[in-house]
Design an enzyme around this catalytic site. Structure first.
Site, PDB file in Angstrom:
ATOM      1  N   ARG C  54       0.816  -1.214   0.000  1.00 29.22           N
ATOM      2  CA  ARG C  54       0.000   0.000   0.000  1.00 29.22           C
ATOM      3  C   ARG C  54       0.858   1.276   0.000  1.00 29.22           C
ATOM      4  NH1 ARG C  54      -4.284   0.148   4.072  1.00 29.22           N
ATOM      5  NH2 ARG C  54      -4.662  -1.956   3.361  1.00 29.22           N
ATOM      6  N   THR C  55       1.959   1.273   0.740  1.00 31.43           N
ATOM      7  CA  THR C  55       2.800   2.475   0.730  1.00 31.43           C
ATOM      8  C   THR C  55       3.464   2.652  -0.634  1.00 31.43           C
ATOM      9  OG1 THR C  55       3.214   2.204   3.088  1.00 31.43           O
ATOM     10  CG2 THR C  55       4.696   3.643   1.897  1.00 31.43           C
ATOM     11  N   LYS C  82      19.171  -7.608   3.469  1.00 30.85           N
ATOM     12  CA  LYS C  82      20.127  -8.065   4.480  1.00 30.85           C
ATOM     13  C   LYS C  82      21.068  -6.929   4.857  1.00 30.85           C
ATOM     14  CE  LYS C  82      20.266 -12.776   2.696  1.00 30.85           C
ATOM     15  NZ  LYS C  82      20.599 -12.914   1.287  1.00 30.85           N
ATOM     16  N   ARG C 104      11.877   2.084   1.742  1.00 32.55           N
ATOM     17  CA  ARG C 104      11.271   1.318   2.838  1.00 32.55           C
ATOM     18  C   ARG C 104      12.298   0.266   3.215  1.00 32.55           C
ATOM     19  NH1 ARG C 104       6.471  -0.775   5.370  1.00 32.55           N
ATOM     20  NH2 ARG C 104       5.604   1.236   4.853  1.00 32.55           N
ATOM     21  N   HIS C 134       7.983   6.745  10.148  1.00 34.56           N
ATOM     22  CA  HIS C 134       7.227   6.622   8.898  1.00 34.56           C
ATOM     23  C   HIS C 134       6.587   7.993   8.664  1.00 34.56           C
ATOM     24  CE1 HIS C 134       5.062   5.081   5.634  1.00 34.56           C
ATOM     25  NE2 HIS C 134       4.451   4.054   6.170  1.00 34.56           N
TER      26      HIS C 134
END
Lengths: 181, 426, 311
Positions: C54-55, C82, C104, C134
């Site tokens: 969604r973001t 990682k 993200r 966020h």
């Protein structure tokens, strides 16, 4: 600094532009006036009031922010967005008169035409400016001009209006050409 | 080089200037020198201290020579004024057998810049379950006396008790990395208001303090020697202070970085500040400084922990713990403790040399500068200063949090066994 | 400003400018305009080292409405997630000519590292980093509250907002606390003590463990998603008990003032922290939050990327 237009000059220019609009547009009820913020919008409301005073006709008036359509966004810092106010009558099929304070390179008007295109498809678009200072970079001309003001690129034109600046005045300042870009 | 070395007009621990002559590895004269065939170092304005001894050094060899070797670590030590270092056991393979500690000792001797004293692992593979070959390491040519699983905590109380008891037979000491593992799973930094805001998993002070308390009680019960590595919290200090007041046999160390830096530096998210145990608060820093002055904390140890660039040039959570410290230790201790007048030269000599040598039972080290004693000497300039440049470190790694910082007090020369192993500008 | 990394970097005035810009942009959208030429020629990279459909979609829609070129770089499972090669990835993006990277990442501070590493010249927009922040979610939440409860130019002074749930692990909570307080609102956190950070006292908020007592006093409640795995980490005994104490249901929602909003950053665990009845009620603005997200992210992209070119 020198004063190019006094308060009285500005009033007379607005009255003359109002008369010319009424002369040129045989059906004033199809006209919508949109000013380009910030001072273009102030002038738009004054012209609409002046037309009402002269003819008793109430012309729909609003504001059209062109910031997001500017062609210099890549090279200038972002600027705050201004209000866009489209009157209820809209622009579709109407004669839209764009109003700005100073006509210079013509790029603002090009952006305004793009922004207007996002709102709708007017029958025709006309342009009214308080001052035309020359130095056009695009094939754009005004239909109504308050005052033609020949300037050099080393000068800046400053428009003050009561609504925002406390007094009506147009002045010319000497600056470096770079600051004018 | 001529066989005789003279330190001209040097102040021993702040006393009136004298000449110190060094011959055949020993201090041959203190007073008015007259040697004509000697190498003379003009030490006017400088102070001579017993050569520094580090009880907590990660030299990375064998196994992680990409971050440090015994050779580069020895050079870094000499530049920092050290004449002896203690090579921590968490190498690959782990230093848990006589063969490995002898190898480390031999490599160190062959390089010859500092005495390299290996520390033996407490448990096999640092796994915390079975005792390593402690006795073999103690009786080997490396004569190991300090045992530590540093990097890991000896968390099992029964294993800790047995280790404490077992090393008594050769007067050994267990150097505990106090970190309760369950309370610090995936922990990243001191648990407090900064960790709360940064969203980095907290490392509570009590995870350190609970192990310190437990081990002090265990060591007291079995009458064994316990050394607490890198104390970082006010609570830990207070527990140790209490234990010492009871006459319990516990010693403790603090690192230069815990004397200076706080968890606020984590706000940059730059993992150059990521270290185990973590940087704490200013209140903890104040408590550590006071403890180092009043004797609650016995020594300064560097916990020199080199890491290659790629282990720090990443996200905080994925970065390695640790910072290099050998080359900056003195200047930080001087700036934070001595320059203000809080700490005397005598106390500085104790915490940097005499006490660590005594804890490690390093017989030839940590002795007052007297005629006939081994010539392990660190010469410092209290008026000098250093600006740390990570690109000019002798260490193979660059992970210093002090890059660009300026400190008062500079190591001028290091003399190990009568040999000049470092002289500033050379 | 070049990067949007943390709400703490924003002045109150600039935060309000983002909101008023979003307000204008939403009106442009409502006028029927789907696309503006504002970011024509700019390249925006969505670098998602962690799943968040969604973001990502929201930022992608925002960028496309401003005529930017969008490259989606889903790096989950690759070396990026990682953390081994954030630098290598950044240098790749630099070579591609990215004007902005929307990041993200599962590691707290990853956006700071990307911005401060000097590996890229473009803007870095933090789209959620670990349990840190966020910022765009907080801005869209404030925008939603402002639209319903305030003058569109004004701040949130006088409002009382509750944030309920897993504060400890919530980047949404951290950004929201900073922004709501910056805009003048009062904030109360409601959660079991295990899910409130140790040392929360420095945050300037109230903490309560009694949702029923707090709800009648709030103008909006932000429900946070609760991860079921927190149960196995001993943060609470069972999801049944969590729902009973800290979930919102119709009965609880009825305690709220009539104008009060129920918000949720999504995705919701219906039946756990919020019942379906409340999620779909008239007080719920969850769907509107999604729509507002696009306007707010357009404002962010405009204000951080337009004109941010070194030539």
């Amino acid at each position: 600094m020198s004063v190019a237009l006094s308060s009285e000059d500005i009033s007379r220019a607005i009255t003359r532009i109002s008369h010319e609009i009424l002369e040129k547009n045989t059906d004033p009820t199809s006209v919508t006036i949109l000013g380009i913020p910030t001072r273009g919008a102030d002038l738009a409301y004054r012209i609409a009031q002046s037309i009402l005073d002269i003819s008793g006709i109430e012309i729909p008036v609003g504001a059209l922010d062109i910031t997001l359509h500017r062609d210099d966004l890549r090279i200038r810092p972002p600027r705050p967005l201004m209000d866009t106010v489209i009157p209820l009558a809209g622009v579709e099929g109407r004669t839209v008169i764009l109003v700005d304070d100073v006509l210079f390179s013509g790029r603002t008007i090009r952006s305004a035409l793009d922004a207007l295109g996002e709102v709708g498809r007017p029958a025709r678009v006309q342009l009214a400016v308080l001052v035309d200072r020359g130095h056009r970079e695009l094939p754009i001309r005004a239909d109504y001009v308050g005052k033609n003001l020949p300037t050099s690129l080393n000068q800046s034109v400053k428009v003050s209006l009561i609504e925002r600046d406390g007094a009506d005045e147009v002045s010319i300042d000497e600056v470096s050409a770079a600051e004018n870009l | 080089m001529s066989s005789k070395l003279v330190l001209k007009s040097v102040s021993i621990l702040g006393a009136a200037p004298v000449d110190v002559e060094i011959e055949k590895g020993l201090i041959s004269l203190i007073g008015k020198g007259n040697a004509s065939d000697a190498q003379v170092i003009d030490c006017a304005g400088f102070v001579a201290l017993p050569g520094f001894v580090d009880l907590h050094t990660h030299l990375r060899e064998p196994g992680r020579e990409n971050s440090e070797t015994i050779a580069t670590g020895s050079k870094a030590a000499a530049r920092g004024g050290y004449v002896a270092v203690s090579a921590m056991a968490n190498t690959l393979p782990v230093a848990d057998t006589a063969a490995i500690v002898e190898q480390v000792r031999n490599i160190g001797s062959n390089i010859g810049l500092v005495d390299v004293f290996p520390i033996g692992a407490v448990t096999k593979g640092l796994a915390g379950h079975e005792l390593s070959d402690i006795g073999s390491m103690a009786s080997s040519k490396a004569r190991v006396r300090v045992f530590s699983d540093d990097g890991n905590c000896v968390w099992d109380p029964l294993v800790m008790r047995r280790a404490l008891e077992y090393v008594k037979q050769f007067d050994g000491v267990i150097a505990q990395h106090a970190q309760e593992p369950r309370l610090t799973e995936k922990s990243q930094m001191n648990e407090g208001s900064i960790s709360a805001t940064l969203g980095l998993k907290g490392w509570p002070a009590v995870a350190e303090e609970s192990i310190i308390a437990r081990d002090i009680l265990l060591a007291n019960m079995v009458d064994a020697r316990l050394h607490i590595c890198h104390v970082t919290t006010r609570g830990g200090v207070e527990i140790i202070r209490w234990a010492k007041a009871q006459g319990m046999k516990v010693t403790a160390e603090v690192t230069p970085h815990h004397l200076l830096l706080t968890d606020e530096s984590a706000s940059t998210f730059d993992p150059i500040y990521k270290v185990n145990p973590p940087l704490r608060t200013q209140d903890d820093v104040n408590a550590l400084r006071a403890a180092l002055l009043d004797g609650t904390i016995d020594i300064v140890a560097t916990d020199h922990a080199p890491h290659p660039i790629e282990d720090k040039e990443c996200e905080w959570e994925n970065a390695a713990f640790g910072m290099v410290g050998l080359e900056t230790a003195f200047s930080i201790v001087y700036s934070t403790m001595v320059a203000s007048g809080a700490m005397s030269w005598d106390r500085l000599a104790s915490v940097m040399s005499i006490a660590p040598a005594a804890i490690g039972r390093y017989a030839n080290h940590g002795q007052h500068l007297e005629v006939g004693k081994p010539a392990h000497i660190t010469v410092v300039n209290p008026q000098g200063s250093i600006t740390v440049n990570r690109d000019e470190l002798a260490s193979k790694s660059r992970n210093t949090p002090f890059h660009g910082m300026n400190f008062q007090g500079a190591v001028v020369a290091t003399i190990f066994n009568g040999l000049l192993t470092h002289k500033v500008g050379e | 400003m070049r990067h949007l990394l943390s709400i703490s970097d924003l002045s109150r005035d600039f935060a309000l400018e983002i909101l008023s810009t979003a307000h204008e942009l939403s009106r442009v959208s409502e006028n029927g305009t789907k696309k503006l030429p504002t970011l024509r020629g700019k390249t925006v990279v969505n670098l998602f080292a962690e799943d968040s459909t969604r973001t990502r979609i929201s930022f992608e829609a925002a960028a496309k409405r401003l005529s930017a070129d969008v490259i989606n770089f889903s790096a989950k499972g690759s070396s990026v997630s990682k953390g081994e090669s954030l630098k290598d990835t950044a240098q790749t993006l630099q070579a591609l000519g990215a004007d902005a990277v929307i990041l993200r990442h599962p590691a707290s501070g990853a956006a700071h590292r990307l911005a401060q590493g000097r590996w890229i010249s473009g803007s870095v927009i933090n789209a959620g980093d670990g349990t840190h922040e966020h910022p765009s979610q907080a801005l869209l939440d404030a925008f939603t509250i402002q639209r319903h409860l305030c003058d569109s130019k004004g701040d949130l002074a006088g409002l009382h907002i509750a944030i309920v749930g897993d504060i400890l692990h919530s980047r949404v909570a951290r950004s929201n606390i900073l922004l709501l307080k910056k805009l003048g609102a009062t904030v109360t956190l409601v959660a079991p003590p295990t899910l409130i950070p140790f040392a929360w006292q420095s945050w300037g908020v109230e903490v309560s463990h009694d949702l029923d007592a707090v709800l009648p006093t709030v103008d909006a409640v932000i429900m946070l998603r609760i991860q079921k795995e927190r149960m196995s980490d001993l943060y609470f005994p069972s999801s049944r008990e969590y729902s009973a104490l800290f979930g919102i249901n119709a009965e609880r929602a009825s305690l709220m003032k009539s104008h009060a909003l129920v918000m949720h950053p999504g995705p919701m665990n219906r039946g756990l922290e919020i019942t379906a009845e409340v999620a779909d009620s008239s007080a719920s603005v969850v769907v509107e939050q999604v729509a507002n997200g696009v306007s707010v992210r357009m404002a962010i992209l405009y204000l951080f990327i337009a004109g941010n070119q070194e030539d």
